[in-house]
Motif scaffolding. Structure first.
Motif, PDB file in Angstrom:
ATOM      1  N   LEU A  30       0.832  -1.203   0.000  1.00  0.00           N
ATOM      2  CA  LEU A  30       0.000   0.000   0.000  1.00  0.00           C
ATOM      3  C   LEU A  30       0.866   1.251   0.000  1.00  0.00           C
ATOM      4  N   ASP A  31       2.027   1.186   0.631  1.00  0.00           N
ATOM      5  CA  ASP A  31       2.951   2.322   0.589  1.00  0.00           C
ATOM      6  C   ASP A  31       3.301   2.687  -0.851  1.00  0.00           C
ATOM      7  N   GLN A  32       3.610   1.689  -1.665  1.00  0.00           N
ATOM      8  CA  GLN A  32       3.991   1.950  -3.059  1.00  0.00           C
ATOM      9  C   GLN A  32       2.836   2.545  -3.861  1.00  0.00           C
ATOM     10  N   ILE A  33       1.620   2.137  -3.551  1.00  0.00           N
ATOM     11  CA  ILE A  33       0.460   2.606  -4.300  1.00  0.00           C
ATOM     12  C   ILE A  33       0.031   4.005  -3.862  1.00  0.00           C
ATOM     13  N   LEU A  34       0.054   4.273  -2.556  1.00  0.00           N
ATOM     14  CA  LEU A  34      -0.563   5.479  -2.017  1.00  0.00           C
ATOM     15  C   LEU A  34       0.395   6.614  -1.677  1.00  0.00           C
ATOM     16  N   ILE A  35       1.681   6.316  -1.532  1.00  0.00           N
ATOM     17  CA  ILE A  35       2.606   7.325  -1.020  1.00  0.00           C
ATOM     18  C   ILE A  35       3.722   7.592  -2.025  1.00  0.00           C
ATOM     19  N   GLU A  36       3.861   8.862  -2.384  1.00  0.00           N
ATOM     20  CA  GLU A  36       4.892   9.251  -3.351  1.00  0.00           C
ATOM     21  C   GLU A  36       6.197   9.680  -2.688  1.00  0.00           C
ATOM     22  N   HIS A  37       6.113  10.267  -1.514  1.00  0.00           N
ATOM     23  CA  HIS A  37       7.290  10.770  -0.805  1.00  0.00           C
ATOM     24  C   HIS A  37       7.297  10.202   0.617  1.00  0.00           C
ATOM     25  N   PRO A  38       7.724   8.949   0.795  1.00  0.00           N
ATOM     26  CA  PRO A  38       7.616   8.290   2.103  1.00  0.00           C
ATOM     27  C   PRO A  38       8.266   9.048   3.255  1.00  0.00           C
ATOM     28  N   SER A  39       9.411   9.658   3.026  1.00  0.00           N
ATOM     29  CA  SER A  39      10.101  10.321   4.139  1.00  0.00           C
ATOM     30  C   SER A  39       9.405  11.612   4.563  1.00  0.00           C
ATOM     31  N   ALA A  40       8.473  12.109   3.759  1.00  0.00           N
ATOM     32  CA  ALA A  40       7.761  13.347   4.075  1.00  0.00           C
ATOM     33  C   ALA A  40       6.265  13.104   4.280  1.00  0.00           C
ATOM     34  N   THR A  41       5.908  11.860   4.588  1.00  0.00           N
ATOM     35  CA  THR A  41       4.494  11.493   4.686  1.00  0.00           C
ATOM     36  C   THR A  41       4.201  10.878   6.043  1.00  0.00           C
ATOM     37  N   TYR A  42       3.050  11.215   6.593  1.00  0.00           N
ATOM     38  CA  TYR A  42       2.615  10.608   7.848  1.00  0.00           C
ATOM     39  C   TYR A  42       1.117  10.334   7.786  1.00  0.00           C
ATOM     40  N   ARG A  66       4.097  16.267   3.591  1.00  0.00           N
ATOM     41  CA  ARG A  66       4.786  17.544   3.795  1.00  0.00           C
ATOM     42  C   ARG A  66       5.563  17.964   2.546  1.00  0.00           C
ATOM     43  N   ALA A  67       5.635  17.090   1.558  1.00  0.00           N
ATOM     44  CA  ALA A  67       6.381  17.395   0.332  1.00  0.00           C
ATOM     45  C   ALA A  67       5.567  18.232  -0.647  1.00  0.00           C
ATOM     46  N   ASP A  74      -6.835  22.968  -1.507  1.00  0.00           N
ATOM     47  CA  ASP A  74      -6.307  21.724  -0.947  1.00  0.00           C
ATOM     48  C   ASP A  74      -6.895  21.479   0.438  1.00  0.00           C
ATOM     49  N   ILE A  75      -7.014  20.215   0.781  1.00  0.00           N
ATOM     50  CA  ILE A  75      -7.350  19.839   2.151  1.00  0.00           C
ATOM     51  C   ILE A  75      -6.026  19.710   2.880  1.00  0.00           C
ATOM     52  N   ILE A  76      -5.928  20.375   4.012  1.00  0.00           N
ATOM     53  CA  ILE A  76      -4.667  20.396   4.751  1.00  0.00           C
ATOM     54  C   ILE A  76      -4.885  19.940   6.190  1.00  0.00           C
ATOM     55  N   VAL A  77      -3.793  19.562   6.821  1.00  0.00           N
ATOM     56  CA  VAL A  77      -3.734  19.393   8.263  1.00  0.00           C
ATOM     57  C   VAL A  77      -2.814  20.501   8.755  1.00  0.00           C
ATOM     58  N   ALA A  78      -3.253  21.186   9.808  1.00  0.00           N
ATOM     59  CA  ALA A  78      -2.480  22.308  10.328  1.00  0.00           C
ATOM     60  C   ALA A  78      -2.631  22.358  11.841  1.00  0.00           C
ATOM     61  N   THR A  79      -1.715  23.100  12.469  1.00  0.00           N
ATOM     62  CA  THR A  79      -1.914  23.444  13.866  1.00  0.00           C
ATOM     63  C   THR A  79      -2.472  24.856  13.891  1.00  0.00           C
ATOM     64  N   LEU A  80      -3.487  25.037  14.720  1.00  0.00           N
ATOM     65  CA  LEU A  80      -4.131  26.345  14.856  1.00  0.00           C
ATOM     66  C   LEU A  80      -4.376  26.587  16.334  1.00  0.00           C
ATOM     67  N   VAL A 119      -0.332  18.498   3.325  1.00  0.00           N
ATOM     68  CA  VAL A 119      -1.493  18.412   2.448  1.00  0.00           C
ATOM     69  C   VAL A 119      -2.038  16.984   2.507  1.00  0.00           C
ATOM     70  N   VAL A 120      -3.346  16.866   2.670  1.00  0.00           N
ATOM     71  CA  VAL A 120      -3.979  15.541   2.649  1.00  0.00           C
ATOM     72  C   VAL A 120      -3.981  15.066   1.200  1.00  0.00           C
ATOM     73  N   ILE A 121      -3.239  13.989   0.930  1.00  0.00           N
ATOM     74  CA  ILE A 121      -3.169  13.475  -0.438  1.00  0.00           C
ATOM     75  C   ILE A 121      -4.095  12.291  -0.652  1.00  0.00           C
ATOM     76  N   ARG A 122      -4.467  11.614   0.431  1.00  0.00           N
ATOM     77  CA  ARG A 122      -5.374  10.477   0.345  1.00  0.00           C
ATOM     78  C   ARG A 122      -6.112  10.369   1.681  1.00  0.00           C
ATOM     79  N   SER A 123      -7.268   9.743   1.629  1.00  0.00           N
ATOM     80  CA  SER A 123      -7.938   9.350   2.874  1.00  0.00           C
ATOM     81  C   SER A 123      -8.423   7.923   2.694  1.00  0.00           C
ATOM     82  N   ILE A 124      -8.427   7.200   3.782  1.00  0.00           N
ATOM     83  CA  ILE A 124      -8.812   5.794   3.753  1.00  0.00           C
ATOM     84  C   ILE A 124     -10.017   5.623   4.667  1.00  0.00           C
ATOM     85  N   ARG A 125     -11.092   5.116   4.112  1.00  0.00           N
ATOM     86  CA  ARG A 125     -12.317   4.864   4.881  1.00  0.00           C
ATOM     87  C   ARG A 125     -12.204   3.502   5.551  1.00  0.00           C
TER      88      ARG A 125
END
Length: 135
Positions: A30-42, A66-67, A74-80, A119-125
């Motif tokens: 799933l990492d290979q399919i869903l994630i383009e920049h593993p070191s910058a993804t959480y 974060r890449a 865009d849908i983002i995650v942020a601290t506010l 930036v939210v690049i994917r969501s998994i239900r």
């Protein structure tokens, strides 16, 4: 490693021979399919229902990069102001937009402690709850 069958499944069609029979399985994670920049993804788990209007529901898993450079809409995650938020970025008007009725948008103003976490690049239900913690 999960097996991946490269075909598009049509929901609601039944009674035919499996089209998967003519495809070979590929060794992909799933990492290979869903994630383009593993070191910058959480990953993060959604709390609250302010984003259901864009298909993001409580307990969904967000794949956040974060890449990616934030673009308007865009849908983002942020601290506010000390908390994590998931919102639509209105970069033109400096606002954080909720995607569900009953939630106010937040106009960013001087003095807000605000930082984009990615930036939210994917969501998994999750159709069944996780039985192990994602901490």
């Amino acid at each position: 490693m999960l097996k991946f069958i490269p075909l598009k499944a049509q929901a609601g069609i039944t009674g035919f021979e499996s089209p998967a029979a003519q495809y070979s399985e590929l060794e992909l994670s799933l990492d290979q399919i869903l994630i383009e920049h593993p070191s910058a993804t959480y990953l993060g788990v959604v709390e609250g229902d302010s984003m259901t209007g864009v298909g993001i529901f409580p307990e969904d898993i967000l794949i956040v990069s974060r890449a990616e450079k934030v673009r308007n809409g865009d849908i983002i995650v942020a601290t506010l102001n000390g908390g994590f938020v998931c919102k639509i970025a209105d970069t033109k008007n400096r606002r954080l937009v909720s995607a569900s009725e009953g939630y106010r948008d937040h106009q960013l103003k001087e003095g807000d402690d605000f930082m984009v976490e990615g930036v939210v690049i994917r969501s998994i239900r999750l159709h069944r709850p996780l039985h192990r913690a994602l901490n």
